[in-house]
Design an enzyme around this catalytic site. Sequence first.
Site, PDB file in Angstrom:
ATOM      1  N   LYS A  45       0.845  -1.208   0.025  1.00 45.21           N
ATOM      2  CA  LYS A  45       0.010   0.149   0.057  1.00 45.21           C
ATOM      3  C   LYS A  45       1.030   1.246   0.070  1.00 45.21           C
ATOM      4  CE  LYS A  45      -2.626  -0.244   3.363  1.00 45.21           C
ATOM      5  NZ  LYS A  45      -2.736   0.534   4.674  1.00 45.21           N
ATOM      6  N   ASP A  99       7.020   4.368   5.772  1.00 43.09           N
ATOM      7  CA  ASP A  99       6.560   4.589   4.673  1.00 43.09           C
ATOM      8  C   ASP A  99       6.676   6.077   4.308  1.00 43.09           C
ATOM      9  OD1 ASP A  99       5.268   2.500   3.505  1.00 43.09           O
ATOM     10  OD2 ASP A  99       3.440   2.536   4.879  1.00 43.09           O
ATOM     11  N   LYS A 215      -8.083 -15.750  -7.500  1.00 43.96           N
ATOM     12  CA  LYS A 215      -9.318 -15.794  -7.082  1.00 43.96           C
ATOM     13  C   LYS A 215      -9.747 -14.365  -6.694  1.00 43.96           C
ATOM     14  CE  LYS A 215     -11.295 -19.215  -6.473  1.00 43.96           C
ATOM     15  NZ  LYS A 215     -11.897 -19.964  -7.647  1.00 43.96           N
ATOM     16  N   CYS A 415      26.203   6.757  12.513  1.00 44.95           N
ATOM     17  CA  CYS A 415      25.820   7.079  14.062  1.00 44.95           C
ATOM     18  C   CYS A 415      26.372   5.901  14.900  1.00 44.95           C
ATOM     19  CB  CYS A 415      24.109   6.843  13.830  1.00 44.95           C
ATOM     20  SG  CYS A 415      23.521   7.824  15.233  1.00 44.95           S
ATOM     21  N   HIS A 546      22.206  10.496  10.211  1.00 47.76           N
ATOM     22  CA  HIS A 546      22.054   9.408   9.109  1.00 47.76           C
ATOM     23  C   HIS A 546      21.786  10.014   7.803  1.00 47.76           C
ATOM     24  CE1 HIS A 546      21.125   6.533  12.329  1.00 47.76           C
ATOM     25  NE2 HIS A 546      20.962   7.628  13.122  1.00 47.76           N
ATOM     26  N   GLU A 548      21.478   8.061   5.178  1.00 52.17           N
ATOM     27  CA  GLU A 548      20.533   7.360   4.448  1.00 52.17           C
ATOM     28  C   GLU A 548      19.212   8.014   4.354  1.00 52.17           C
ATOM     29  OE1 GLU A 548      21.749   6.808   7.424  1.00 52.17           O
ATOM     30  OE2 GLU A 548      20.323   5.662   8.694  1.00 52.17           O
TER      31      GLU A 548
HETATM   32  N1  GLN Z   1      22.811   4.565  20.594  1.00 48.77           N
HETATM   33  C1  GLN Z   1      23.489   5.565  19.986  1.00 48.77           C
HETATM   34  C2  GLN Z   1      23.133   6.943  20.469  1.00 48.77           C
HETATM   35  O1  GLN Z   1      21.983   7.076  21.015  1.00 48.77           O
HETATM   36  C3  GLN Z   1      23.461   5.576  18.358  1.00 48.77           C
HETATM   37  C4  GLN Z   1      21.912   6.121  17.875  1.00 48.77           C
HETATM   38  C5  GLN Z   1      21.709   5.667  16.345  1.00 48.77           C
HETATM   39  O2  GLN Z   1      22.586   5.007  15.826  1.00 48.77           O
HETATM   40  N2  GLN Z   1      20.749   6.079  15.875  1.00 48.77           N
HETATM   41  O3  GLN Z   1      23.638   7.986  20.304  1.00 48.77           O
END
Ligand code: GLN
Length: 572
Positions: A45, A99, A215, A415, A546, A548
């Site tokens: 979805k 999502d 079906k 991270c 992050h 990503e």
């Molecule tokens: N556990 C680590 C922190 O709180 C890294 C957090 C994470 O990788 N998002 O700093």
Amino acid sequence: MAVTRSKQKRSGDAPRRNAETGRKPSSKKHKYIFVIGGVMSGVGKGIATSSIGLILKSKGYKVNAVKIDPYLNVDAGTMNPTEHGEVFVLRSGLETDQDMGNYERFLNVSLKPEDYMTSGMVYQSVLERERNLGYKGKCVEAIPHVRDEIIRRIRLATDQNGSDISVIEVGGTVGDFQNALFIEAARVMKLEHPEDVIFVLVSYLPVPGNLGEMKTRPTQNAVQQLNSYGVQANIVVARSSQPLDQRRKEKIAISSNVPAEQIISAPDVESIYDVPLNFEREKIGDLLLKILKLPKKPTSGLSDWERFVSKIKNAKKEVKIAIVGKYFDTGDFVLSDAYLSVIEAIKYSAAEVGARASITWVNAKEFEKNAKAVSALDAYDGVLVPGGFGETGIEGKILAIEYARTQKIPYFGLCYGMQLMLIEYARNVLKLPGSHTTEIDSDATHPVIDVMPEQKDILANENYGATMRLGVYPARIKKGTIAEKAYSASEVEERHRHRYEVNPAYVEQFEKGGIIFSGVSPDGILMEIAELPKSEHPFMLGTQFHPELQARPLLPHPLFTAFLKAAAERTR
Ligand code: GLN
């Protein structure tokens, strides 16, 4: 005289209260597409919603996508990724469902906090208002008060985005107890604006192995179940392992009042990125515009997207990436959803360097049982340690990082992956035994990773929800570094989700010992990127943020691209 006329005009123009709901409908012309699931969950979805959004955007309309999660958590931040998949963090810092990541990637936009809601959030607003006498002594009830709060939030999202069309995914499946109020809110919006609100049912057609025949009955039932809420589907997206033939389209049409040409065949595909192209083959875009009474505009359609898909498909060289993590096993199944954005970011950057990434899940706990097993990493072109929390598997990850560093295998730490990279470096290169993060060992001899001062009270009060360092923060990029070469920028903005940091007391020792902090917060206090110089290692880099979360099919993330380039260049 003039005053009276203008008064009359105003009252003549003002939308009338709806007789059934007692609500004043909005006077704004805006289109809403509700996407609701039928038969079962997990049939795509979210990807259907993302694809519809992308197609309408490619047709020249401004689109926002909204996810409604029916659970009572106020946000997704407190949920275990093994059970619920990745926590996707918006620019604002709101922790949401994965999502939302799909929507951002398909639409190539950054969504706003208003684009996400949970039952918990909706009830929290209603209850706060009740406590503040906001309902003026009335009895507060699911209908109208909770329903109207849902509608208010949907409209607010539209306004915040200034969009022409909102595509709204209602979590769960029709017939669930939990999402009924959201469907009721959608029904009321349709009642108030019959031409502007439509419904797409994403359903599933099983092909039982013993019959070998597709079906239609469960889908017919799902359409009828939706009817029992007072909602008629305008379009049925028929998910199945195979394409839907004309005969079955007609069978569904007869029982469901959905014309056969409004039933979209959506067979399983090799890659989720094929879905919008498949939908367009079924002409869903023009169909939606027709039902919504919107004009066709001249645009180049999905040509950018087609280029991206063919880049992914035609990549010849294989690059092998090992992701060393812990959120993999649920019973006998491997759940890679916990790292969804990481996987996608790798794919985009692989395509960017003309390669195809083959990703292997490596369970860090295995290395803890048998340290020698770490040499299995030789078989890979790159090693990545993603974000994480807690103790499980971390010594295994540290062993993997040490191996990648000493064997010069390109390494990318996200991270926790950067924090552990520095712990490994402190223990083995700076010769600071007992180096650790205070997340695991509050009495560490060398707390090279430590909790941020403002986090101390938060933790003491067990106040965990939405209290990490979340969302976008700027970082200054140091000249002449791998990071600078990748970004070609002196300042970047990246999304965060963490409580712990490089301990400022150890920064100098790290730098003297060879680590370059190539990204630092503008005040110089927080270390955002750590790397080893190219002369020491082909690619050893970690980010406190992050990256990503901001990688997009049409805009791969520069650091992932630098990592994949180094991996593609590795000779084994
Ligand atoms: N556990 C680590 C922190 O709180 C890294 C957090 C994470 O990788 N998002 O700093």
